[in-house]
Scaffold this motif. Sequence first.
Motif, short mmCIF file in Angstrom:
data_model
loop_
_atom_site.label_atom_id
_atom_site.label_comp_id
_atom_site.label_asym_id
_atom_site.label_seq_id
_atom_site.Cartn_x
_atom_site.Cartn_y
_atom_site.Cartn_z
N LEU A 1 0.83 -1.20 0.00
CA LEU A 1 0.00 0.00 0.00
C LEU A 1 0.87 1.25 0.00
O LEU A 1 1.61 1.51 0.94
N PHE A 2 0.79 2.01 -1.08
CA PHE A 2 1.48 3.30 -1.16
C PHE A 2 0.48 4.41 -0.86
O PHE A 2 -0.67 4.37 -1.33
N ILE A 3 0.92 5.39 -0.08
CA ILE A 3 0.07 6.55 0.19
C ILE A 3 0.83 7.80 -0.23
O ILE A 3 1.92 8.07 0.27
N THR A 4 0.28 8.52 -1.19
CA THR A 4 1.00 9.62 -1.84
C THR A 4 0.32 10.96 -1.61
O THR A 4 0.38 11.85 -2.47
N ASP A 5 -0.34 11.12 -0.50
CA ASP A 5 -1.08 12.35 -0.22
C ASP A 5 -0.23 13.60 -0.42
O ASP A 5 0.89 13.69 0.07
N GLY A 6 -0.80 14.56 -1.15
CA GLY A 6 -0.15 15.84 -1.33
C GLY A 6 0.85 15.90 -2.46
O GLY A 6 1.33 16.98 -2.81
N SER A 7 1.20 14.75 -3.04
CA SER A 7 2.21 14.74 -4.10
C SER A 7 1.72 15.53 -5.32
O SER A 7 0.58 15.37 -5.77
N THR A 8 2.58 16.37 -5.85
CA THR A 8 2.23 17.20 -7.00
C THR A 8 3.01 16.80 -8.26
O THR A 8 2.83 17.42 -9.31
N ASP A 9 3.85 15.78 -8.15
CA ASP A 9 4.58 15.29 -9.33
C ASP A 9 3.91 14.02 -9.85
O ASP A 9 2.73 13.78 -9.59
N GLU A 10 4.63 13.18 -10.52
CA GLU A 10 4.05 11.99 -11.15
C GLU A 10 4.03 10.76 -10.24
O GLU A 10 3.70 9.67 -10.70
N THR A 11 4.37 10.93 -8.98
CA THR A 11 4.44 9.78 -8.07
C THR A 11 3.16 8.93 -8.08
O THR A 11 3.23 7.71 -8.27
N PRO A 12 1.97 9.51 -7.89
CA PRO A 12 0.75 8.67 -7.89
C PRO A 12 0.54 7.95 -9.22
O PRO A 12 0.13 6.78 -9.23
N ASP A 13 0.81 8.61 -10.34
CA ASP A 13 0.61 7.99 -11.65
C ASP A 13 1.54 6.81 -11.86
O ASP A 13 1.15 5.79 -12.44
N ILE A 14 2.77 6.94 -11.39
CA ILE A 14 3.72 5.83 -11.54
C ILE A 14 3.28 4.63 -10.72
O ILE A 14 3.35 3.49 -11.18
N VAL A 15 2.81 4.88 -9.49
CA VAL A 15 2.34 3.77 -8.64
C VAL A 15 1.14 3.08 -9.28
O VAL A 15 1.02 1.85 -9.23
N ARG A 16 0.26 3.84 -9.89
CA ARG A 16 -0.95 3.27 -10.50
C ARG A 16 -0.61 2.26 -11.59
O ARG A 16 -1.39 1.34 -11.87
N LYS A 17 0.53 2.40 -12.22
CA LYS A 17 0.92 1.48 -13.28
C LYS A 17 1.06 0.05 -12.77
O LYS A 17 1.03 -0.90 -13.56
N TYR A 18 1.24 -0.12 -11.47
CA TYR A 18 1.49 -1.44 -10.89
C TYR A 18 0.23 -2.03 -10.24
O TYR A 18 0.31 -3.00 -9.49
N LYS A 19 -0.94 -1.45 -10.55
CA LYS A 19 -2.18 -1.92 -9.94
C LYS A 19 -2.43 -3.39 -10.25
O LYS A 19 -2.86 -4.17 -9.38
N ASP A 20 -2.15 -3.81 -11.49
CA ASP A 20 -2.40 -5.20 -11.88
C ASP A 20 -1.48 -6.19 -11.16
O ASP A 20 -1.74 -7.39 -11.17
N GLN A 21 -0.42 -5.67 -10.55
CA GLN A 21 0.51 -6.54 -9.82
C GLN A 21 0.21 -6.53 -8.32
O GLN A 21 1.02 -6.99 -7.51
#
Length: 395
Positions: free
Chosen positions: A87-107
Amino acid sequence: MTANYQLLFWGLLFIVLYSAVGYPILLYTILLIRRIFNHRKDYSIWTDEACPEVTIIIPAYNEASIIDEKVQNTLALQYPTEKKKILFITDGSTDETPDIVRKYKDQGVELLHSPERCGKSEALNRAMTFVETDIVVCCDANTMINRDALIHLTNHYRDPKVGGVCGEKKVVTPTSNGAASEGEGAYWRYESKLKEWDAELTSVMGGAGELFSIRTSLYPSIPKEIILDDFFITMHIVQKGFKVAYEKNAYATETSSASVNDEMTRKVRIASGGFQIMLVLLPMLNFFKYGWVSFQYISHRVLRWLIVPFALPLIFVLNIYLAYELRGIYEFTLFVQLLAYATALVGRFLKKNKVQIKGLLFPYYYAFMNYCVLLGFFKFLQGNHSSIWEKVNRQ
């Protein structure tokens, strides 16, 4: 009056030496005696079927430059896949951090994201409401974990008295980074050994956020203003009567601060949080209730934060006065102090000019750390504490 100054001088000098050298020697001596009468529990590594389910929580704020590597490192950890939740929690991030984590949803990588930035403490509190496993492992986004870390961490939970387990922090020290890296790396090697011995006697005296785990049922809701969330969580578990164990075979590796200024920013903030947490942990000073734990907490933490940084300049001033009035031994101690501070200044000069002489970096880093604690104390007095802060640059 001179007699009082002598008493104060030797008393403060004893505390400084005890904190740095005396306590480790005394602690190790106690352990050697205990080992004669007590045998350590040696648990064999358990099978996949016996492993408990764990949730790995990783708070990440604007970590786009490293988050891909972190996700892949976490996925590669040796542990039964069906028993490992990420579980990654990226609250407040304004860069691409949340989008990069989303790429691994299928894993199987889960993401919690809110545009509001409330700090790490609030992020952990929010993440914990989604945890359904008995064990939680917390680690930082900028650290890489060794492959079999989870197995070594969870192995300790066979003992019902264990409420948490701390891993080891390792700092990568590139030679190009001088005192900011070599000094920090040496400090953490020293600190890691103390934690190992503390845990053998009773419990670790505060975990590091780079890698620690706890029983989910023991998690305390962290007040929003708490800076040292890792220390607060692990010491809360100790207060509850559980042991926080130490596992050197589970380690988190991170690079050192990019510069001494970046390291100072971090140290001052940690020191400010240290003074804050000592108020919260005042009950831990009760020897009658906590026994050995109080002895360890005072020796390892309270003296280092509350006494030593203020004692060092006072010892120097007292030494000047006593050397002038009484001469003798005080001339010698003044000479030793002058030599030590001169060595620290030389270390500072060499660091600035990128010259590597390791032996001169340790006095510099010791003085540097205590100076940061003094600055942290004044920052603490200013109030307005918050777990929200700006990241420092790392190598």
